[in-house]
Design an enzyme around this catalytic site. Sequence first.
Site, PDB file in Angstrom:
ATOM      1  CG  HIS A  77     -15.505   1.925  51.402  1.00  0.00           C
ATOM      2  ND1 HIS A  77     -14.634   1.236  52.211  1.00  0.00           N
ATOM      3  CD2 HIS A  77     -16.744   1.744  51.925  1.00  0.00           C
ATOM      4  CE1 HIS A  77     -15.317   0.657  53.188  1.00  0.00           C
ATOM      5  NE2 HIS A  77     -16.594   0.944  53.038  1.00  0.00           N
ATOM      6  CE1 TYR A  79     -13.701   5.468  52.666  1.00  0.00           C
ATOM      7  CE2 TYR A  79     -16.058   5.172  52.363  1.00  0.00           C
ATOM      8  CZ  TYR A  79     -14.890   4.885  53.041  1.00  0.00           C
ATOM      9  OH  TYR A  79     -14.908   4.002  54.088  1.00  0.00           O
ATOM     10  CB  SER A 206     -20.419   0.455  51.407  1.00  0.00           C
ATOM     11  OG  SER A 206     -21.315   0.075  52.433  1.00  0.00           O
TER      12      SER A 206
END
Length: 266
Positions: A77, A79, A206
Amino acid sequence: MRKTIDFIKNKTGDFKPESAIVLGSGLGAFCDSLEGIKIPYADIPGFAPSTVKGHKGELLFCEINSKKFVIMQGRFHFYEGHPLSVTTYPVKVFKKLGVDKIVLTNAAGSLRKDLPPGSIMAISDHINFMGSNPLIGENDETLGTRFPDMNNLYSKRLREILFSCAQKLGIDLREGVYCALTGPSYETPAEVKMLALLGGSATGMSTVPEAIVAKYCSMEVLGISLITNYAAGLSDIAPNHKEVIEMGRIAGAKLTELLKETVKLF
Ligand code: HPA
């Protein structure tokens, strides 16, 4: 790229996957009854280790109904701090291994009251709210063109197969637009209102970068969201990772059944 491909081919021999499946949060159960060659991401040159709870972090090369698959149990991801070029690197590797169809699954929050938790949604299109694009940087002409078209990104043909399997299994399958934000914070209620106003059906962190790269690589893409919760402001329960994983497991069984039936027809 060469190092990655050589490493994988050294482990898989002449196994040539035709399709890839990326399993999202809590959907790892899809692999429970499958046997094959497993390679942890941490061992693969160029792959980042997956750090999120509920994601296994390995590739599985296996056959389903005598068709050859590579399955990602867990994904990378934005993040987590990886650049989008890193989160989407596996898609490019799959293309080089011969993959021309990819199923991208995710857990997502619902932006609409009439799309309750537990629903399964075929992604018809997406909105990229990540503020970046995985194709930024030098272009690799062996994979795709500099300015790729994103029309019909989510294959109508694969969606039709998915819908016919859902009907056969008596599974209520919905369709909608997936909005991708970076996370890791969940949206505010005001952001959720905005996304719904702009035509979104579900929101997540995602899939969109991988879908862009897959389309760029001329793959057929099937995107499926498992709606694990109402996005912020749509219910009294604030979105939380525990709920996402739990609903992923419960409704994930239904998605697993649907996916198994669908990929037989690939
Ligand atoms: N928002 C963003 N991502 C998510 C959500 C949500 O509500 N649920 C699962 N992934």
